[in-house]
Motif scaffolding. Structure first.
Motif, PDB file in Angstrom:
ATOM      1  N   UNK A   1       0.526  -1.105   0.095  1.00 41.30           N
ATOM      2  CA  UNK A   1       0.152  -0.043   0.353  1.00 41.30           C
ATOM      3  C   UNK A   1       0.779   1.120   0.052  1.00 41.30           C
ATOM      4  N   UNK A   2       0.279   2.279  -0.834  1.00 45.13           N
ATOM      5  CA  UNK A   2       1.294   3.482  -0.686  1.00 45.13           C
ATOM      6  C   UNK A   2       1.033   4.292  -0.139  1.00 45.13           C
ATOM      7  N   UNK A   3       1.768   4.976   0.755  1.00 46.47           N
ATOM      8  CA  UNK A   3       1.091   5.724   1.678  1.00 46.47           C
ATOM      9  C   UNK A   3       0.726   7.045   0.813  1.00 46.47           C
ATOM     10  N   UNK A   4      -0.341   7.977   1.130  1.00 47.86           N
ATOM     11  CA  UNK A   4      -1.008   9.115   0.884  1.00 47.86           C
ATOM     12  C   UNK A   4      -0.054   9.831   1.302  1.00 47.86           C
ATOM     13  N   UNK A   5       0.372  11.180   0.544  1.00 50.96           N
ATOM     14  CA  UNK A   5       1.133  11.869   0.451  1.00 50.96           C
ATOM     15  C   UNK A   5       0.760  13.277   1.155  1.00 50.96           C
ATOM     16  N   UNK A   6       1.315  14.104   2.884  1.00 55.26           N
ATOM     17  CA  UNK A   6       1.130  15.086   3.574  1.00 55.26           C
ATOM     18  C   UNK A   6       1.947  16.177   2.609  1.00 55.26           C
ATOM     19  N   UNK A   7       1.567  17.802   2.492  1.00 58.69           N
ATOM     20  CA  UNK A   7       2.448  18.668   2.058  1.00 58.69           C
ATOM     21  C   UNK A   7       2.306  19.564   3.522  1.00 58.69           C
ATOM     22  N   UNK A   8       3.485  20.161   3.834  1.00 51.23           N
ATOM     23  CA  UNK A   8       4.019  20.921   4.812  1.00 51.23           C
ATOM     24  C   UNK A   8       4.575  21.848   4.589  1.00 51.23           C
ATOM     25  N   UNK A   9       3.665  23.458   4.965  1.00 55.35           N
ATOM     26  CA  UNK A   9       4.112  24.401   4.224  1.00 55.35           C
ATOM     27  C   UNK A   9       5.670  24.700   4.873  1.00 55.35           C
TER      28      UNK A   9
ATOM     29  N   UNK B   1       4.444  18.848  -8.385  1.00 49.32           N
ATOM     30  CA  UNK B   1       4.607  17.192  -7.870  1.00 49.32           C
ATOM     31  C   UNK B   1       4.370  15.552  -7.124  1.00 49.32           C
ATOM     32  N   UNK B   2       4.175  16.103  -6.219  1.00 55.89           N
ATOM     33  CA  UNK B   2       4.046  15.097  -5.462  1.00 55.89           C
ATOM     34  C   UNK B   2       1.763  14.542  -4.919  1.00 55.89           C
ATOM     35  N   UNK B   3       1.135  15.529  -5.764  1.00 51.18           N
ATOM     36  CA  UNK B   3      -0.187  15.699  -5.418  1.00 51.18           C
ATOM     37  C   UNK B   3      -0.423  15.232  -4.086  1.00 51.18           C
ATOM     38  N   UNK B   4      -0.493  15.845  -3.395  1.00 54.98           N
ATOM     39  CA  UNK B   4      -0.866  15.537  -1.608  1.00 54.98           C
ATOM     40  C   UNK B   4      -2.149  15.387  -1.730  1.00 54.98           C
TER      41      UNK B   4
ATOM     42  N   UNK C   1      -4.017  29.259  -2.969  1.00 55.52           N
ATOM     43  CA  UNK C   1      -5.174  29.155  -3.428  1.00 55.52           C
ATOM     44  C   UNK C   1      -5.236  28.385  -5.135  1.00 55.52           C
ATOM     45  N   UNK C   2      -5.938  28.927  -5.767  1.00 49.61           N
ATOM     46  CA  UNK C   2      -6.736  27.489  -6.356  1.00 49.61           C
ATOM     47  C   UNK C   2      -5.706  26.921  -7.090  1.00 49.61           C
ATOM     48  N   UNK C   3      -4.456  27.603  -8.149  1.00 47.66           N
ATOM     49  CA  UNK C   3      -3.725  27.149  -8.258  1.00 47.66           C
ATOM     50  C   UNK C   3      -2.681  26.263  -7.823  1.00 47.66           C
ATOM     51  N   UNK C   4      -2.457  25.827  -6.994  1.00 47.76           N
ATOM     52  CA  UNK C   4      -1.691  25.315  -5.712  1.00 47.76           C
ATOM     53  C   UNK C   4      -3.273  23.074  -5.590  1.00 47.76           C
ATOM     54  N   UNK C   5      -4.314  23.886  -5.618  1.00 53.17           N
ATOM     55  CA  UNK C   5      -5.593  23.232  -5.404  1.00 53.17           C
ATOM     56  C   UNK C   5      -5.908  22.319  -6.138  1.00 53.17           C
ATOM     57  N   UNK C   6      -5.679  23.234  -7.841  1.00 50.98           N
ATOM     58  CA  UNK C   6      -5.673  22.433  -9.472  1.00 50.98           C
ATOM     59  C   UNK C   6      -4.858  21.420  -9.513  1.00 50.98           C
ATOM     60  N   UNK C   7      -3.019  21.580  -8.932  1.00 48.80           N
ATOM     61  CA  UNK C   7      -2.179  20.900  -9.398  1.00 48.80           C
ATOM     62  C   UNK C   7      -2.555  19.936  -8.423  1.00 48.80           C
ATOM     63  N   UNK C   8      -3.109  19.463  -7.595  1.00 42.12           N
ATOM     64  CA  UNK C   8      -3.633  18.894  -6.725  1.00 42.12           C
ATOM     65  C   UNK C   8      -4.473  17.630  -6.647  1.00 42.12           C
ATOM     66  N   UNK C   9      -5.062  17.157  -8.142  1.00 44.34           N
ATOM     67  CA  UNK C   9      -6.335  16.580  -7.731  1.00 44.34           C
ATOM     68  C   UNK C   9      -6.515  14.951  -6.755  1.00 44.34           C
TER      69      UNK C   9
END
Length: 308
Positions: A2-10, A45-48, A59-67
């Protein structure tokens, strides 16, 4: 496997206690000072599945980059750095660590209020320069005076308790407050401007309350009022506040947040008497770091199911 889901910390780090809770995720860090563009690139790159927001904007651009994105969790109580309209349109949850840094920020507000009233930074500087101003300096006594609060959430209530314990009359304006302590008088904004000897901001920044404290509001305030802001810089018209301090309408301003952060060299407040400044660190304590990280992690886990 099982692949772990990714989490991005800013940010570059997260409290160990929070990371223990997030063991089911692959955690990606954005670094110490990520830009909004950096966040978009990392999302692509990571689709968190989740983002914990400490610094920068999402913003919206980051959300659209992470489906795969399901939740954006703020490492703190203020969510104005997250485009909530865009998140709602995309079915992405936005959560805040409400109350996790309440004690820290309330204490910073009280420290700034006291520093303004007692001229502590100025007297400290004079003492180190070899001066003894006992015969010429008079500070402001807060006991018996009125503090007007705008916002009565978790931070505001803690600050109100401390101000009341010092013998201050506490009045507040908050049309959304759920809990109203009996020692706080509920008033309208007009009463805040007219009756407060000190004004302390504890509300979120919204489109409706930008530059809430502007030239018109300051003109209605008592001469010699103290202004404290540990909330968001956009709540204050900074040019109007500068003029009010210079004119003496405002005795002193204790500020922990600013319209543009970080504050850069040459800002009009720099070197200006009557301003006591701190770099938006009201919620930055070792305890709050853990509390906010744990709360942010739990908010993620409320939304994203992690494989066992």
């Amino acid at each position: 496997m099982t692949t772990k889901p990714r989490l991005l910390v800013t940010a570059a780090d997260l409290a160990p206690q929070a990371l223990e809770l997030l063991a089911g995720f692959e955690v990606v860090y954005a670094g110490k000072t990520p830009s909004e563009e950096d966040i978009v690139a990392l999302c692509a790159r990571h689709d968190p599945a989740a983002i914990i927001v400490r610094y920068s904007k999402v913003g919206a651009a980051a959300m659209d980059a992470a489906p795969s994105l399901k939740v954006i969790s703020k490492h703190g109580s203020g969510t104005d750095t997250i485009d909530k309209v865009a998140a709602k349109a995309r079915g992405i949850e936005v959560r805040a660590a409400v109350g996790a840094n309440a004690a820290a920020v309330a204490e910073q507000a009280l420290a700034l209020l006291l520093a303004c009233a007692k001229s502590i930074p100025q007297l400290n500087e004079r003492m180190h320069a070899g001066h003894w101003d006992k015969a010429t300096h008079k500070s402001v006594e807060l006991g018996g005076r009125t503090v007007g609060m705008i916002g009565l959430g978790a931070i505001g209530i803690r600050f109100a308790r401390m101000a009341y314990a010092m013998g201050m009359r506490v009045i507040a304006y908050d049309p959304y407050a759920k809990d109203w302590p009996e020692f706080v008088d509920r008033v309208d904004l007009g009463t805040i401007w007219q009756e407060a000897d000190a004004i302390s901001l504890h509300c979120p920044l919204t489109a409706e309350n930008q530059k809430l404290i502007d030239a018109a509001a300051l003109a209605r305030c008592k001469r010699g009022v103290i202004v404290v802001n540990t909330a968001r810089g956009g709540l204050i018209d900074e040019a109007a506040l500068l003029a009010a301090v210079k004119s003496g309408r405002v005795l002193a301003a204790g500020l922990d947040s600013f319209a543009i952060e970080p504050m850069t060299a040459g800002h009009p407040f720099h070197g200006q008497p009557g301003f006591i400044l701190s770099p938006h660190i009201g919620g930055v304590t070792s305890d709050a770091y853990v509390n906010m990280g744990v709360a942010a992690a739990r908010n993620v886990l409320d939304v994203v199911a992690v494989p066992a």
